[in-house]
Design a protein around this motif. Sequence first.
Motif, PDB file in Angstrom:
ATOM      1  N   GLN A   1     -57.089 -13.373 -48.452  1.00  9.85           N
ATOM      2  CA  GLN A   1     -57.317 -12.152 -47.698  1.00  9.85           C
ATOM      3  C   GLN A   1     -57.171 -10.849 -48.545  1.00  9.85           C
ATOM      4  O   GLN A   1     -55.998 -10.378 -48.533  1.00  9.85           O
ATOM      5  N   GLU A   2     -58.019 -10.052 -48.840  1.00 12.55           N
ATOM      6  CA  GLU A   2     -57.806  -8.826 -49.473  1.00 12.55           C
ATOM      7  C   GLU A   2     -57.764  -7.875 -48.451  1.00 12.55           C
ATOM      8  O   GLU A   2     -58.220  -8.029 -47.302  1.00 12.55           O
ATOM      9  N   TRP A   3     -57.203  -6.686 -48.762  1.00 15.15           N
ATOM     10  CA  TRP A   3     -56.965  -5.899 -47.669  1.00 15.15           C
ATOM     11  C   TRP A   3     -58.216  -5.163 -46.865  1.00 15.15           C
ATOM     12  O   TRP A   3     -58.192  -4.843 -45.759  1.00 15.15           O
ATOM     13  N   PRO A   4     -59.341  -4.899 -47.604  1.00 13.78           N
ATOM     14  CA  PRO A   4     -60.381  -4.431 -46.659  1.00 13.78           C
ATOM     15  C   PRO A   4     -60.976  -5.448 -45.876  1.00 13.78           C
ATOM     16  O   PRO A   4     -61.857  -5.046 -44.683  1.00 13.78           O
ATOM     17  N   SER A   5     -60.695  -6.725 -46.000  1.00 20.79           N
ATOM     18  CA  SER A   5     -61.189  -7.838 -45.242  1.00 20.79           C
ATOM     19  C   SER A   5     -59.926  -8.147 -43.951  1.00 20.79           C
ATOM     20  O   SER A   5     -60.141  -9.099 -43.456  1.00 20.79           O
ATOM     21  N   PHE A   6     -58.902  -7.233 -44.226  1.00 18.99           N
ATOM     22  CA  PHE A   6     -57.801  -7.384 -43.218  1.00 18.99           C
ATOM     23  C   PHE A   6     -58.252  -7.494 -41.808  1.00 18.99           C
ATOM     24  O   PHE A   6     -59.098  -6.592 -41.166  1.00 18.99           O
ATOM     25  N   ASN A   7     -57.993  -8.559 -40.898  1.00 12.29           N
ATOM     26  CA  ASN A   7     -58.154  -8.791 -39.438  1.00 12.29           C
ATOM     27  C   ASN A   7     -57.108  -9.032 -38.606  1.00 12.29           C
ATOM     28  O   ASN A   7     -56.252 -10.034 -38.849  1.00 12.29           O
ATOM     29  N   ILE A   8     -56.833  -8.291 -37.740  1.00 10.36           N
ATOM     30  CA  ILE A   8     -55.441  -8.508 -36.979  1.00 10.36           C
ATOM     31  C   ILE A   8     -55.431 -10.083 -36.334  1.00 10.36           C
ATOM     32  O   ILE A   8     -54.462 -10.720 -36.217  1.00 10.36           O
ATOM     33  N   SER A   9     -56.504 -10.277 -35.614  1.00  6.47           N
ATOM     34  CA  SER A   9     -56.688 -11.628 -35.004  1.00  6.47           C
ATOM     35  C   SER A   9     -56.383 -12.839 -35.835  1.00  6.47           C
ATOM     36  O   SER A   9     -55.505 -13.698 -35.385  1.00  6.47           O
ATOM     37  N   LYS A  10     -56.940 -12.675 -37.159  1.00  2.00           N
ATOM     38  CA  LYS A  10     -56.742 -13.632 -38.097  1.00  2.00           C
ATOM     39  C   LYS A  10     -54.973 -13.709 -38.693  1.00  2.00           C
ATOM     40  O   LYS A  10     -54.532 -14.831 -38.942  1.00  2.00           O
ATOM     41  N   TYR A  11     -54.860 -12.482 -38.777  1.00  2.00           N
ATOM     42  CA  TYR A  11     -53.381 -12.511 -39.186  1.00  2.00           C
ATOM     43  C   TYR A  11     -52.372 -13.119 -38.265  1.00  2.00           C
ATOM     44  O   TYR A  11     -51.431 -13.923 -38.769  1.00  2.00           O
ATOM     45  N   ARG A  12     -52.535 -12.713 -37.101  1.00  3.84           N
ATOM     46  CA  ARG A  12     -51.553 -13.035 -36.044  1.00  3.84           C
ATOM     47  C   ARG A  12     -51.699 -14.475 -35.977  1.00  3.84           C
ATOM     48  O   ARG A  12     -50.695 -15.188 -35.721  1.00  3.84           O
ATOM     49  N   ALA A  13     -53.029 -15.050 -35.784  1.00  3.81           N
ATOM     50  CA  ALA A  13     -53.147 -16.396 -35.732  1.00  3.81           C
ATOM     51  C   ALA A  13     -52.389 -17.423 -36.990  1.00  3.81           C
ATOM     52  O   ALA A  13     -51.612 -18.543 -36.666  1.00  3.81           O
ATOM     53  N   GLN A  14     -52.544 -16.901 -38.281  1.00  2.00           N
ATOM     54  CA  GLN A  14     -52.036 -17.555 -39.319  1.00  2.00           C
ATOM     55  C   GLN A  14     -50.619 -17.364 -39.297  1.00  2.00           C
ATOM     56  O   GLN A  14     -49.865 -18.497 -39.718  1.00  2.00           O
ATOM     57  N   GLN A  15     -49.989 -16.278 -38.741  1.00  2.00           N
ATOM     58  CA  GLN A  15     -48.581 -15.980 -38.637  1.00  2.00           C
ATOM     59  C   GLN A  15     -47.978 -17.180 -37.830  1.00  2.00           C
ATOM     60  O   GLN A  15     -46.849 -17.747 -37.747  1.00  2.00           O
ATOM     61  N   ALA A  16     -48.694 -17.266 -36.554  1.00  2.00           N
ATOM     62  CA  ALA A  16     -48.334 -18.010 -35.358  1.00  2.00           C
ATOM     63  C   ALA A  16     -48.204 -19.473 -35.842  1.00  2.00           C
ATOM     64  O   ALA A  16     -47.600 -20.308 -35.590  1.00  2.00           O
ATOM     65  N   LEU A  17     -49.255 -20.055 -36.802  1.00  2.00           N
ATOM     66  CA  LEU A  17     -49.285 -21.317 -37.207  1.00  2.00           C
ATOM     67  C   LEU A  17     -48.239 -21.729 -38.190  1.00  2.00           C
ATOM     68  O   LEU A  17     -47.595 -22.691 -38.368  1.00  2.00           O
ATOM     69  N   GLU A  18     -48.141 -20.695 -38.890  1.00  2.00           N
ATOM     70  CA  GLU A  18     -46.888 -20.978 -40.027  1.00  2.00           C
ATOM     71  C   GLU A  18     -45.584 -21.126 -39.165  1.00  2.00           C
ATOM     72  O   GLU A  18     -44.749 -21.938 -39.480  1.00  2.00           O
ATOM     73  N   GLN A  19     -45.435 -20.246 -38.286  1.00  2.00           N
ATOM     74  CA  GLN A  19     -43.948 -20.455 -37.456  1.00  2.00           C
ATOM     75  C   GLN A  19     -44.162 -21.743 -36.570  1.00  2.00           C
ATOM     76  O   GLN A  19     -43.055 -22.366 -36.763  1.00  2.00           O
ATOM     77  N   TYR A  20     -45.270 -22.035 -36.221  1.00  2.00           N
ATOM     78  CA  TYR A  20     -45.507 -23.282 -35.417  1.00  2.00           C
ATOM     79  C   TYR A  20     -44.707 -24.592 -36.272  1.00  2.00           C
ATOM     80  O   TYR A  20     -44.213 -25.421 -35.846  1.00  2.00           O
ATOM     81  N   PHE A  21     -45.510 -24.685 -37.374  1.00  2.00           N
ATOM     82  CA  PHE A  21     -45.404 -25.750 -38.234  1.00  2.00           C
ATOM     83  C   PHE A  21     -44.176 -25.578 -39.150  1.00  2.00           C
ATOM     84  O   PHE A  21     -43.540 -26.757 -39.405  1.00  2.00           O
ATOM     85  N   ALA A  22     -43.566 -24.509 -39.248  1.00  2.00           N
ATOM     86  CA  ALA A  22     -42.266 -24.498 -39.947  1.00  2.00           C
ATOM     87  C   ALA A  22     -41.209 -24.939 -38.789  1.00  2.00           C
ATOM     88  O   ALA A  22     -40.218 -25.545 -39.081  1.00  2.00           O
ATOM     89  N   GLU A  23     -41.346 -24.838 -37.441  1.00  2.00           N
ATOM     90  CA  GLU A  23     -40.629 -25.401 -36.492  1.00  2.00           C
ATOM     91  C   GLU A  23     -40.540 -26.698 -36.560  1.00  2.00           C
ATOM     92  O   GLU A  23     -39.438 -27.431 -36.030  1.00  2.00           O
TER      93      GLU A  23
END
Length: 499
Positions: free
Chosen positions: A477-499
């Motif tokens: 994801q380049e910065w002009p395409s930044f989307n808060i909903s997508k970023y938060r979801a990917q962060q949540a998924l990364e944390q979920y599967f890391a646990e």
Amino acid sequence: MEDENAVTAMRPLYALIAAFLLADVHQYLFYGQMAGVSVPIFVCLLYIFMLYVAKDRLRKNTWFSYVWLGAIFLLSLTYALFANWFFFGLNFLVIPALIFLHMTYMLSYRVPSWSRLALIGAAAEHFFAQSLRHWPTVFKIIQKAGGRNLQGERKQMLVKVLIGLLISCPLLLIVISLLSSADGVFHKILADVPALLERISFSDGLGRILWIILLGMGLFGFAQGFADPKHYDWSVPPLDGEPVLEPFTFSIDPVIVTTILVSINTVYVLFVSVQFSYLFGAWDGVLPEGSTYADYARSGFFELILVTAINFAILLLSLLSVGEVKKTLKKIINVLLYTLVLCSMVMLYSAYSRLALYEEAYGYTYIRFLVHAFMIFLGLLLVIAAVRISRVNFPLAKCYIVLGLLAYVLMNYIGMDGIIAGRNMERYEASGKLDAAYLSGLSWGAVPKLIEFSKKEDGLLDQNLRDKWQSNTIAEQEWPSFNISKYRAQQALEQYFAE
């Protein structure tokens, strides 16, 4: 005074430079990029550019112009806040249309009303006639700017330099070839030039240049069409002896309207009376004999079509086309119109309840959610029309425009994916039925609820969530395409599967 005249004379040149700078920003933000935070950024820059070029034409703001501008900005922000695919595509059409109409309302020399169809005609005039008229102005400005600095000897000097460069080209080829043969290091440097050029994509660069040129000319023409408009008169005067066409007006005799309403209402009252025998009993499993949930919901959809295509059309025609009526007949027509509204509301509720039954049996989807929302919206339109029945001066068109604009913005911000996910999870708890593939296909906005649900149900959606996470990484994801909903979801998924 002379300084002011000089600034005014130079304003088209400054507008042209600003237009190409904005076009350059546009290609940087959008060329080969997914829309994201780039959309609200560009919308803000576009308004700054338009106000700079055509600020002298700006009319006084009204309360609706502020509502309109706020709606445009909120809709542009959805590309940075949410990731719903339906509104992602639809807003690509809605936002430009709202911007063109808003700018026409604020800057057009015709000073159109925001609640009249003339606004659309004025916007079309500026988008086509006024804008295209200023495309040749681009070349005139460039020629004038160049000619201002290239008078007399300087102009001749430039011609001589160009001639010298043309003569130098074949000589340079011969000299470079000889020097390359004479010196190995120089030859190696020249040999690296093709490899350097290969790294540059000429097709990509050419596409960007064309993007900037065409968009820059388009932006300049559109803005200059407001700043320096030509007053068009689209009405052609008749020739001698030709009849003068009168403005088109449409009216229906009140007796005809009364007859139609009596006939229609008789059928609708009978229909509604029959429906009441099973309308409310359907929630307890009491359906008409031989009818299934699917049949019941499908017939409810056709009821909605009936309400929108017939009842609402008849209601509006009756309100807008009946002229002066005697007091007694006016009261009769009003009673018949209220009856039509009441029957329409009952049928609308019937359709709503049938679709709700269908969702309980077969799940919740985008289409069913949107149909539900449209039913509510149609109900509000009917209520507003009912107010208009007894109040002749009630601004029906203005209320419909404001309601439609606010309803569309609300639908963008209501969180459709999260609601659909939540309702399907409630259905799973009640019936044990779940379409995991459909849930995983919802936008990023539903991911936090899906993670919470999967935790609660011992990893029921883990594989679907893992596939969604691995197919879209943050690094892509380049910065002009930044989307808060997508970023938060990917962060949540990364944390979920890391646990």
